[in-house]
Every structure is written in C-alpha cells, then in structure tokens.
Design a protein around this motif. Structure first.
Motif, PDB file in Angstrom:
ATOM      1  N   LEU A  27       0.870  -1.173   0.000  1.00  0.00           N
ATOM      2  CA  LEU A  27       0.000   0.000   0.000  1.00  0.00           C
ATOM      3  C   LEU A  27       0.906   1.221   0.000  1.00  0.00           C
ATOM      4  O   LEU A  27       1.678   1.426   0.942  1.00  0.00           O
ATOM      5  CB  LEU A  27      -0.912   0.004   1.224  1.00  0.00           C
ATOM      6  N   ASP A  64       1.440   5.262  -0.070  1.00  0.00           N
ATOM      7  CA  ASP A  64       0.825   6.556   0.199  1.00  0.00           C
ATOM      8  C   ASP A  64       1.265   7.521  -0.893  1.00  0.00           C
ATOM      9  O   ASP A  64       2.419   7.927  -0.948  1.00  0.00           O
ATOM     10  CB  ASP A  64       1.258   7.058   1.580  1.00  0.00           C
ATOM     11  N   GLY A  65       0.354   7.846  -1.775  1.00  0.00           N
ATOM     12  CA  GLY A  65       0.673   8.753  -2.871  1.00  0.00           C
ATOM     13  C   GLY A  65       0.039   8.275  -4.160  1.00  0.00           C
ATOM     14  O   GLY A  65      -0.719   7.309  -4.178  1.00  0.00           O
ATOM     15  N   ASN A  66       0.385   8.947  -5.245  1.00  0.00           N
ATOM     16  CA  ASN A  66      -0.244   8.603  -6.521  1.00  0.00           C
ATOM     17  C   ASN A  66       0.708   7.951  -7.522  1.00  0.00           C
ATOM     18  O   ASN A  66       0.299   7.649  -8.634  1.00  0.00           O
ATOM     19  CB  ASN A  66      -0.890   9.841  -7.145  1.00  0.00           C
ATOM     20  N   CYS A  73      -1.587   2.350  -5.082  1.00  0.00           N
ATOM     21  CA  CYS A  73      -1.332   3.716  -4.634  1.00  0.00           C
ATOM     22  C   CYS A  73      -2.616   4.284  -4.039  1.00  0.00           C
ATOM     23  O   CYS A  73      -3.697   4.133  -4.611  1.00  0.00           O
ATOM     24  CB  CYS A  73      -0.879   4.583  -5.808  1.00  0.00           C
ATOM     25  N   ILE A  74      -2.477   4.931  -2.900  1.00  0.00           N
ATOM     26  CA  ILE A  74      -3.629   5.509  -2.214  1.00  0.00           C
ATOM     27  C   ILE A  74      -3.316   6.972  -1.922  1.00  0.00           C
ATOM     28  O   ILE A  74      -2.426   7.274  -1.118  1.00  0.00           O
ATOM     29  CB  ILE A  74      -3.935   4.747  -0.912  1.00  0.00           C
ATOM     30  N   ILE A  75      -4.024   7.855  -2.586  1.00  0.00           N
ATOM     31  CA  ILE A  75      -3.820   9.282  -2.371  1.00  0.00           C
ATOM     32  C   ILE A  75      -4.288   9.640  -0.965  1.00  0.00           C
ATOM     33  O   ILE A  75      -5.375   9.244  -0.545  1.00  0.00           O
ATOM     34  CB  ILE A  75      -4.567  10.097  -3.443  1.00  0.00           C
ATOM     35  N   LYS A  76      -3.431  10.337  -0.234  1.00  0.00           N
ATOM     36  CA  LYS A  76      -3.664  10.696   1.171  1.00  0.00           C
ATOM     37  C   LYS A  76      -3.888   9.452   2.032  1.00  0.00           C
ATOM     38  O   LYS A  76      -4.683   9.455   2.963  1.00  0.00           O
ATOM     39  CB  LYS A  76      -4.827  11.678   1.296  1.00  0.00           C
ATOM     40  N   GLY A  77      -3.159   8.401   1.707  1.00  0.00           N
ATOM     41  CA  GLY A  77      -3.295   7.132   2.416  1.00  0.00           C
ATOM     42  C   GLY A  77      -2.956   7.211   3.888  1.00  0.00           C
ATOM     43  O   GLY A  77      -3.534   6.493   4.699  1.00  0.00           O
ATOM     44  N   ASP A  78      -2.023   8.091   4.247  1.00  0.00           N
ATOM     45  CA  ASP A  78      -1.667   8.197   5.662  1.00  0.00           C
ATOM     46  C   ASP A  78      -2.854   8.677   6.490  1.00  0.00           C
ATOM     47  O   ASP A  78      -3.019   8.280   7.635  1.00  0.00           O
ATOM     48  CB  ASP A  78      -0.449   9.094   5.869  1.00  0.00           C
ATOM     49  N   LYS A 116      -5.985   7.979   5.728  1.00  0.00           N
ATOM     50  CA  LYS A 116      -7.031   6.963   5.647  1.00  0.00           C
ATOM     51  C   LYS A 116      -6.713   5.720   6.469  1.00  0.00           C
ATOM     52  O   LYS A 116      -7.608   5.017   6.909  1.00  0.00           O
ATOM     53  CB  LYS A 116      -7.249   6.553   4.191  1.00  0.00           C
ATOM     54  N   ALA A 137      -3.962   5.605   8.958  1.00  0.00           N
ATOM     55  CA  ALA A 137      -3.122   5.855  10.141  1.00  0.00           C
ATOM     56  C   ALA A 137      -3.917   5.665  11.417  1.00  0.00           C
ATOM     57  O   ALA A 137      -5.092   5.715  11.473  1.00  0.00           O
ATOM     58  CB  ALA A 137      -2.540   7.256  10.093  1.00  0.00           C
TER      59      ALA A 137
END
Length: 56
Positions: free
Chosen positions: A31, A33-35, A47-52, A54, A56
C-alpha cells in the motif's frame, strides 16, 4: 550526492525498494501513500492518495 544525480522522486523509489528488499516477510500487497510508485518486481502495489490519513 546520489539524490542530486537521480532526482528526489527516483531516490524515493529507490529507498522504498531497498526497504522492501529488507523485509523478513514478503507482503501480498504494497500500500503506497501517494499517486505514483515504481512497481516492485515481485509484489503488486496499490497507490492511495492521502493514504496516511485513511489508514493511520
């Protein structure tokens, strides 16, 4: 310095790949964090945009 030669994005990918290579257990999925991510050869990624925020 190496970062000046390969640029910050490529240096980030390299650092992530080095960290992944040192894991004792290989994950089924990375996973990120980013695009963007340079695919790791043996592990799929998402890639998960603003994963931190979602996860954390």
């Amino acid at each position: 310095a190496e970062i000046d030669q390969i640029n910050i994005l490529q240096a980030s990918y390299k650092a992530m790949h080095l960290a992944i290579a040192q894991l004792n257990t290989q994950p089924d999925l990375l996973l990120i964090d980013g695009n963007r991510f340079k695919p790791y050869p043996t592990i799929p990624h998402q890639c998960i945009i603003k994963g931190d925020g979602k996860f954390a």
